[in-house]
Design a protein around this motif. Structure first.
Motif, mmCIF file in Angstrom:
data_model
loop_
_atom_site.group_PDB
_atom_site.id
_atom_site.type_symbol
_atom_site.label_atom_id
_atom_site.label_comp_id
_atom_site.label_asym_id
_atom_site.label_seq_id
_atom_site.Cartn_x
_atom_site.Cartn_y
_atom_site.Cartn_z
ATOM 1 N N TYR A 124 14.620 -3.401 -36.179
ATOM 2 C CA TYR A 124 15.663 -2.898 -35.277
ATOM 3 C C TYR A 124 16.997 -2.812 -35.981
ATOM 4 O O TYR A 124 17.247 -3.481 -36.986
ATOM 5 C CB TYR A 124 15.781 -3.767 -34.017
ATOM 6 C CG TYR A 124 16.071 -5.219 -34.303
ATOM 7 C CD1 TYR A 124 15.027 -6.096 -34.614
ATOM 8 C CD2 TYR A 124 17.371 -5.727 -34.275
ATOM 9 C CE1 TYR A 124 15.281 -7.419 -34.892
ATOM 10 C CE2 TYR A 124 17.627 -7.060 -34.546
ATOM 11 C CZ TYR A 124 16.581 -7.906 -34.851
ATOM 12 O OH TYR A 124 16.820 -9.219 -35.140
ATOM 13 N N VAL A 125 17.850 -1.951 -35.431
ATOM 14 C CA VAL A 125 19.220 -1.808 -35.915
ATOM 15 C C VAL A 125 20.135 -2.493 -34.904
ATOM 16 O O VAL A 125 20.023 -2.248 -33.701
ATOM 17 C CB VAL A 125 19.599 -0.319 -36.042
ATOM 18 C CG1 VAL A 125 21.049 -0.176 -36.485
ATOM 19 C CG2 VAL A 125 18.663 0.377 -37.023
ATOM 20 N N LEU A 126 20.991 -3.368 -35.400
ATOM 21 C CA LEU A 126 21.962 -4.021 -34.518
ATOM 22 C C LEU A 126 23.083 -3.040 -34.196
ATOM 23 O O LEU A 126 23.618 -2.396 -35.092
ATOM 24 C CB LEU A 126 22.540 -5.262 -35.200
ATOM 25 C CG LEU A 126 21.604 -6.470 -35.228
ATOM 26 C CD1 LEU A 126 22.159 -7.554 -36.144
ATOM 27 C CD2 LEU A 126 21.391 -7.021 -33.817
ATOM 28 N N THR A 127 23.419 -2.913 -32.919
ATOM 29 C CA THR A 127 24.593 -2.125 -32.532
ATOM 30 C C THR A 127 25.441 -3.021 -31.637
ATOM 31 O O THR A 127 24.957 -4.053 -31.153
ATOM 32 C CB THR A 127 24.205 -0.846 -31.751
ATOM 33 O OG1 THR A 127 23.953 -1.203 -30.378
ATOM 34 C CG2 THR A 127 22.973 -0.159 -32.332
ATOM 35 N N PRO A 128 26.709 -2.656 -31.402
ATOM 36 C CA PRO A 128 27.549 -3.500 -30.535
ATOM 37 C C PRO A 128 26.984 -3.589 -29.115
ATOM 38 O O PRO A 128 27.253 -4.543 -28.395
ATOM 39 C CB PRO A 128 28.898 -2.781 -30.533
ATOM 40 C CG PRO A 128 28.887 -1.915 -31.748
ATOM 41 C CD PRO A 128 27.462 -1.515 -31.969
ATOM 42 N N GLU A 130 23.373 -2.939 -27.956
ATOM 43 C CA GLU A 130 22.056 -3.580 -27.887
ATOM 44 C C GLU A 130 21.260 -3.192 -29.130
ATOM 45 O O GLU A 130 21.571 -2.202 -29.781
ATOM 46 C CB GLU A 130 21.307 -3.155 -26.615
ATOM 47 C CG GLU A 130 21.014 -1.665 -26.539
ATOM 48 C CD GLU A 130 20.069 -1.319 -25.378
ATOM 49 O OE1 GLU A 130 19.033 -1.986 -25.257
ATOM 50 O OE2 GLU A 130 20.372 -0.388 -24.625
ATOM 51 N N GLU A 132 18.534 -1.436 -31.405
ATOM 52 C CA GLU A 132 17.733 -0.210 -31.297
ATOM 53 C C GLU A 132 16.456 -0.415 -32.101
ATOM 54 O O GLU A 132 16.496 -0.696 -33.297
ATOM 55 C CB GLU A 132 18.525 0.984 -31.829
ATOM 56 C CG GLU A 132 19.787 1.225 -31.011
ATOM 57 C CD GLU A 132 20.457 2.554 -31.313
ATOM 58 O OE1 GLU A 132 20.230 3.101 -32.416
ATOM 59 O OE2 GLU A 132 21.209 3.033 -30.457
ATOM 60 N N GLU A 215 21.515 0.449 -40.942
ATOM 61 C CA GLU A 215 21.595 1.635 -40.083
ATOM 62 C C GLU A 215 20.978 2.858 -40.755
ATOM 63 O O GLU A 215 20.404 3.718 -40.090
ATOM 64 C CB GLU A 215 23.061 1.899 -39.742
ATOM 65 C CG GLU A 215 23.250 2.514 -38.378
ATOM 66 C CD GLU A 215 24.732 2.714 -38.083
ATOM 67 O OE1 GLU A 215 25.038 3.650 -37.342
ATOM 68 O OE2 GLU A 215 25.565 1.942 -38.614
ATOM 69 N N LYS A 231 13.493 5.924 -33.067
ATOM 70 C CA LYS A 231 14.375 4.771 -32.861
ATOM 71 C C LYS A 231 14.921 4.864 -31.439
ATOM 72 O O LYS A 231 15.502 5.886 -31.085
ATOM 73 C CB LYS A 231 15.507 4.799 -33.892
ATOM 74 C CG LYS A 231 16.328 3.527 -33.940
ATOM 75 C CD LYS A 231 17.275 3.519 -35.138
ATOM 76 C CE LYS A 231 18.324 4.610 -35.048
ATOM 77 N NZ LYS A 231 19.326 4.550 -36.123
ATOM 78 N N PRO A 233 16.879 2.637 -28.016
ATOM 79 C CA PRO A 233 17.507 1.391 -27.547
ATOM 80 C C PRO A 233 16.449 0.480 -26.932
ATOM 81 O O PRO A 233 15.527 0.950 -26.264
ATOM 82 C CB PRO A 233 18.498 1.871 -26.478
ATOM 83 C CG PRO A 233 18.754 3.316 -26.801
ATOM 84 C CD PRO A 233 17.476 3.833 -27.387
#
Lengths: 283, 283
Positions: A124-128, A130, A132, A215, A231, A233
Motif C-alpha cells: 500500500y501507499v501511505l497518503t494523508p 488513508e 491506498e 508512491e 491501486k 483507497p
C-alpha cells in the motif's frame, strides 16, 4: 450487505463427514468418509477402524511415509479420484517449523485435510487520508477464482522455506519487488479458516505482512498469476468486500483484517467484534 | 519466560462458582454463588432459582432497575460486602451501543459480572528502526497495579459516551494531547478477557487505538493517574512483558497485540498463533 458472510463462507464445513487422519500418533488431517474407502486398497499403508484412519506404524520415517503416499496418490490421480499433482512439495508437521512427518504434493494437501500455510502481503501507499492498496487482478488461467481481485503478493508455503524466505521469493515473482524493498515488509498477524472443498478440507493459515511502498512504485507480474494491478483507497477495497464478490475467496478476510488494523473498519460497524474474533477460528 | 502467561492470568476464572444474571430475558451478567445469597434480602427486586438470578420483570424500565440496584448496592457497600461507589455511571446493554437496560456505578460492574468496555491508546514515535512507545508510570495511589507501567492513555467507557468521545477525553486528561493530534488516532481492533477478581468477574473488552505522535511531543498527566512517562523501543517493552511483571495486568495484552500488528513479535515466536487466537476469547 455483510462482511461476516465471507468468514462464514470460508468456514463452511461439516466435520461429521470426515475421519481424523493420524500419523505417528498425531491427529494431523481429516479425510472425507467417502474418500477413505479408496484407501482400503492399500492395507500395507493404512489402517481404517471406522472412526479414524492411521498410517501404518511400520512406515516409521518421513521418507517411507512420503514414498507410500506418493505411490497411492499418483494411482488415484491417474484414476481421476483426486486432482493431478502440481509438482510442488508441501511439508506436513505437527506445527509450523517442526520436523516434517511427511511430504506431499500441494495438490493433495486438502484431500487429506492437512493444515496448510501461506503468506499474503498487503502492499500500500501511505497518503494523508488513508492507505491506498495495490491489488492484483488474477489471470483467467488461475484454477481458483480466475479474474478476481487479489493481494499484491500471496503464495503457499513450499517445503523447506521459512515464511520470510517465501515472502521474498513471491514478492519478486509476483510483483517484481526487489529485496531491498521487500525486507521492509513486517509481519502483522494471521487469519485462518476451515473450508470444505470438492477434494476435501482446506485448513489454511495465512500469515499477513504489511509493506508501505513508495508512491512511484508499480508492481509488475513475472509469473503470469496476475494480468495487471490496480491501486484503490483501502475504504473502497473494503466496500467491494462488503457489497460484492470481486475478491478471491480468502483475500476478503485479508482485506477485512487490514481494514481493522488500519482503522478503516471502525468499532461502530455492527460486525466488528464478531469479525475480529472469527477471522482466526483455530491456531 | 512467556508471553502467554499474561493471557492465562487475565482469563483465570471458574464459571462453576457463578450464576447467570438475567435482565429482561437477556443473560447479561455473572454473580458469584456466595454473593447471590445477599440478594435474597430483596425478593421485591430479585428472583433466585438456584441456577440463575433474575431481576424481577415488574422492574420493567431502565429507570426502575437502575434505582433498585442503586438502593441494594449502597446498602451492601455500607456493610462492606462490596466496594464503595466511585461516582461514575456505567451503562449495561446487550451490546455496545444498544439502549441501556440498567445503569450502575462502575465500582459494581464486576460484582454483577457485566461486560465492561475501555479504550487503550498506544502512543508511539515512528523511527527508521522500530516504533518507540510512550508508557505511563502509574501513581502509587492507583487502586489497581500502582507504580506499574501503563499505556500512554487508557480509560473505562462511562455511560453516554461513544468510544471516540471517551478517547479524546482521556487523551486530554491523561496525557494533555490536544484534539488536533488526538483525532489522528485510529482504531486497530480489540482485546478481551474474563478474569475472576475479589469482587466478582471482570469481563473486559479493550478497544485499541494507535497514534503516531511527533518526535518532540511529550505527554503530561492532568488527572494524577500517571506520575510520569517514559519512552522505550517497542521491542524493549515487549521484553519487559515477556520476562517480568512491570506492566498493569491488562496492558500486557495491549503491548502484545501492538507488537504483533507492528511486526515486533514475529511468527517464529513459539506462542505466536496461540496468542493471536486467545487475545480475544469472546466477542
Amino acid at each position: 450487505m455483510s462482511l461476516y458472510r465471507h468468514v462464514l463462507r470460508c468456514n463452511a464445513h461439516n466435520l461429521d463427514l470426515f475421519l481424523p487422519f493420524i500419523i505417528s500418533g498425531k491427529h494431523l488431517g481429516w479425510i472425507r468418509n467417502t474418500f477413505a474407502d479408496h484407501l482400503r486398497r492399500w492395507p500395507r499403508f493404512f489402517e481404517l477402524s471406522g472412526d479414524k484412519v492411521l498410517i501404518n506404524d511400520n512406515l516409521s520415517s518421513c521418507e517411507t511415509r512420503t514414498k507410500a503416499m506418493k505411490e497411492v496418490c499418483e494411482i488415484l490421480a491417474f484414476e481421476n479420484v483426486i486432482p493431478p499433482s502440481r509438482g510442488e512439495l508441501f511439508s506436513v508437521a505437527p506445527s509450523l517449523g517442526d520436523n516434517p512427518l511427511i511430504n506431499i504434493d500441494r495438490a493433495w494437501v486438502s484431500v487429506f485435510g492437512f493444515e496448510s500455510y501461506g503468506v499474503h502481503l498487503n502492499g500500500y501507499v501511505l497518503t494523508p487520508v488513508e492507505p491506498e492498496l495495490w491489488l492484483g487482478i488474477r489471470s483467467p488461467d488461475c484454477l481458483i477464482d480466475p479474474e478476481k481481485l487479489d493481494n499484491m503478493v500471496a503464495g503457499g508455503l513450499p517445503a523447506g522455506h521459512t515464511l520470510e524466505e517465501n515472502l521474498l521469493k513471491e514478492a519478486s515473482e509476483e510483483a517484481s519487488i526487489d529485496k531491498d524493498l521487500a525486507v521492509k515488509a513486517h509481519s502483522a498477524g494471521y487469519i485462518s479458516y476451515i473450508m470444505e472443498v470438492d477434494e476435501g478440507l482446506r485448513r489454511d493459515t495465512l500469515f499477513i505482512y504489511d509493506l508501505a511502498v513508495p508512491e512511484d512504485f508499480e508492481p509488475v507480474d513475472q509469473d503470469g498469476e496476475h494480468i495487471s494491478f490496480i491501486k484503490v483507497p483501502a475504504s473502497e477495497a473494503l466496500s467491494l468486500v462488503e457489497d460484492g464478490d470481486e475478491f478471491k475467496f480468502n483475500v476478503n478476510l485479508v482485506i477485512i483484517d487490514f481494514s481493522i488494523r488500519h482503522g478503516i473498519l471502525k468499532p461502530d460497524h455492527h460486525e466488528y467484534k464478531l469479525l475480529i474474533r472469527d477471522l482466526r477460528p483455530f491456531a
